[in-house]
Motif scaffolding. Sequence first.
Motif: not given
Length: 337
Positions: A183-184, A218-219, A237-238, A243-246
Amino acid sequence: MAHTLESIAKLAGVSRGTVSRVINGQPGVREEVRKKVLAVIREHQYQPNMQARGLAGGKTENIGVVVFGLTSSFLSHHIFYEVIQGIQEHVASRAYDLLLFADRRPYDREYWRTIADKRKIDGLIVMGEDIQDEYLQYYYDKQLPFVLVGKRLASDIPLHCVTSDYRDGVNNAVTHLIAGGRKRILYISGYSGTYHESKRYEGYCDAHRQAGLPVDSRLTVAGDAEEQSAYEVVRQLLRDGEAFDAIFAANDIMALGAVKALQEHGLRVPEEIAVVGYDDIAAARYANPSLSTVRQDKSGLGEAAARMLLSRLSGELDPTTSHDIYIANKLIVRSSS
């Protein structure tokens, strides 16, 4: 004895102009005369001066390729040499030779003009990230037929372009990630301000809109088309806790840099964060994990560019109207997603 047009004309009992028309395949020569001239040429193994033919407005049977790259090592990039392979295979099958022009601009800033001025070629295929409008205008004004690999926009002159369908390719890649429950999705861009980068981003936005997901600014981050840049931006970013999942990266080199940053941070690919790149370079299938990617038909780009240029030279394609050819991409799903 090295023969000339004049000596061949004397041996054949015709004018110099008649020999020139026979060599260049021009009309206005009776068939029996044409056969006689060709027989004399074969008997005496006469080889026309190709540069002189070009300067005189005749055919050289040479196709030129020039790459205007952003860095001095651009020719080592897999895209260019695979495209050139596709060009070579097509022009060779049509009895043309291929001339690769050096980009001398670091040493001679006006060299791009020389390509048109010398006229050693019948037409030109232009590639690279650093193509300036003035180059294309100059070639157009000099009546040098040319085709671009990669879409360019120009309001003043008609352009003939062959390009990958970047928008559709990225749409398919991001849709694949969304279908897997992501989703993110972080978007790592390549060269900013280019046509293909804008189309890739449009494909990213299309996939979100079609899935009813918002696009989070932001992504979207800049990777500058470099592995190290992508590695550093993902690592930062980490550290910042974003937060991101891909991740979708606009080329495979950046995708590999992103995977390295994720793994160093202790994250599992694809279990925690899935990654997809673009291009399908040779290293993609051998990475750990093997990299999902959008495969460009790079040889197909070259073949289509050569085919378009030869259509222009034969008069089959209107030089006063812009033409675009879009080459389809293919999503290759591997372990990283």
